[in-house]
Design an enzyme around this catalytic site. Structure first.
Site, PDB file in Angstrom:
ATOM      1  N   GLU A 292     -12.069   7.668   8.876  1.00  0.00           N
ATOM      2  CA  GLU A 292     -12.665   6.525   9.578  1.00  0.00           C
ATOM      3  C   GLU A 292     -13.495   6.983  10.771  1.00  0.00           C
ATOM      4  O   GLU A 292     -14.577   6.445  11.032  1.00  0.00           O
ATOM      5  CB  GLU A 292     -11.556   5.572  10.015  1.00  0.00           C
TER       6      GLU A 292
ATOM      7  N   GLY B  57      -7.374   7.883   9.721  1.00  0.00           N
ATOM      8  CA  GLY B  57      -8.194   7.752  10.917  1.00  0.00           C
ATOM      9  C   GLY B  57      -9.255   8.823  11.046  1.00  0.00           C
ATOM     10  O   GLY B  57     -10.294   8.603  11.672  1.00  0.00           O
TER      11      GLY B  57
ATOM     12  N   GLU C  54      -3.497   5.301   3.389  1.00  0.00           N
ATOM     13  CA  GLU C  54      -2.649   4.308   4.052  1.00  0.00           C
ATOM     14  C   GLU C  54      -1.773   3.496   3.105  1.00  0.00           C
ATOM     15  O   GLU C  54      -0.632   3.153   3.459  1.00  0.00           O
ATOM     16  CB  GLU C  54      -3.513   3.361   4.900  1.00  0.00           C
TER      17      GLU C  54
ATOM     18  N   ALA D 163      -4.022   8.920  11.938  1.00  0.00           N
ATOM     19  CA  ALA D 163      -3.309   8.454  13.121  1.00  0.00           C
ATOM     20  C   ALA D 163      -1.909   9.059  13.118  1.00  0.00           C
ATOM     21  O   ALA D 163      -1.392   9.459  12.073  1.00  0.00           O
ATOM     22  CB  ALA D 163      -3.247   6.931  13.140  1.00  0.00           C
TER      23      ALA D 163
END
Length: 260
Positions: free
Chosen positions: A114, A111, A134, A66
């Protein structure tokens, strides 16, 4: 919607989504996720699309995570809302009727990892790197990583990746079951398209019902899962493709499926 951050095309029943922010290593900002949601919802109701491929622009990155710059100023309420935006779109990808193949052409971090886990099948180039970094930023995975990564590779490997924030290469990802296949960068899209074309030659309704049964079964007990399988198995016998597929087998010819 005019797309500024993704490229979408359809050819021979295969819809290809390319995350197209190469200068940002294809990081996911709100605009990109919004465009991704729009195209996924169009694909879901498009009978011309039998298989979906998701990849990143360039040769360095699938999706590097992200957009940290965009995230850095969020308060708790905004952070939760942003996480739910990503989760909802990735769940829509996971629940697409069509099979989804991730062509992972470089960094798949945060992300990006993911997103790959929301896909049904993952092929990676030899230069691909995977991780959930993260915790090194003071946050948890927020787009489904604590749930889908665990289901893909198991608790031990998922916890190690998430707790350490470490990064693994494509061969290690293959070893732990995070990807199905690793090929040279120059051969990645050819390998993915070969797989996609193989799937498009099968009965579309049967493929989609198989996906639904697998996804449903993962999230329930075995008895409930096989009961659902019995329902979709029976439903297949109401389709023209079942008649065609079995007739072709008996008559020793190739089937001509219509998706009906």
């Amino acid at each position: 919607m005019d797309y500024q951050n993704i490229i979408y095309s359809v050819s021979d029943g295969i819809g290809t989504i390319t995350i197209n922010r190469p200068k940002a290593l294809n990081a996911l900002n709100l605009a990109t996720v919004t465009e991704l949601k729009d195209v996924v919802e169009k694909i879901a109701v498009d009978p011309a699309v039998q298989v979906v491929v998701i990849t990143g622009s360039g040769e360095k990155s699938f999706v590097a995570g992200a957009d940290i710059v965009e995230m850095s100023t969020k308060n708790p309420t905004e952070g939760r809302a942003w996480g739910m935006v990503g989760q909802n779109v990735f769940t829509e990808i996971e629940n697409l009727p069509q099979p989804v193949i991730a062509a992972i052409n470089g960094f798949a971090l945060g992300g990006g990892c993911e997103l790959s886990c929301a896909c049904d099948i993952r092929y990676a180039s030899e230069n691909a790197k995977f991780g959930q970094p993260e915790v090194g930023l003071g946050i948890t995975p927020g787009f489904g990583g604590t749930q889908r990564l665990t289901r893909v590779v198991g608790r031990g490997y998922a916890k190690e990746l998430i707790y350490t924030g470490g990064m693994i290469d494509a061969q290690e990802a293959l070893r732990i079951g995070l990807v199905n296949k690793v090929v040279p960068q120059s051969e990645l899209m050819d390998a993915v398209m070969k797989l996609a074309k193989t799937i498009t030659k099968k009965a579309p309704v049967a493929v989609q019902l198989s996906k639904a049964a697998i996804n449903r079964g993962i999230n329930c007990d075995v008895v409930t899962g096989i009961a659902y399988e019995a329902e979709v198995f029976g439903l297949c016998f109401s389709t023209a493709d079942q008649k065609e597929g079995m007739s072709a087998f008996v008559e020793k010819r190739k089937p001509a499926f219509t998706g009906k």
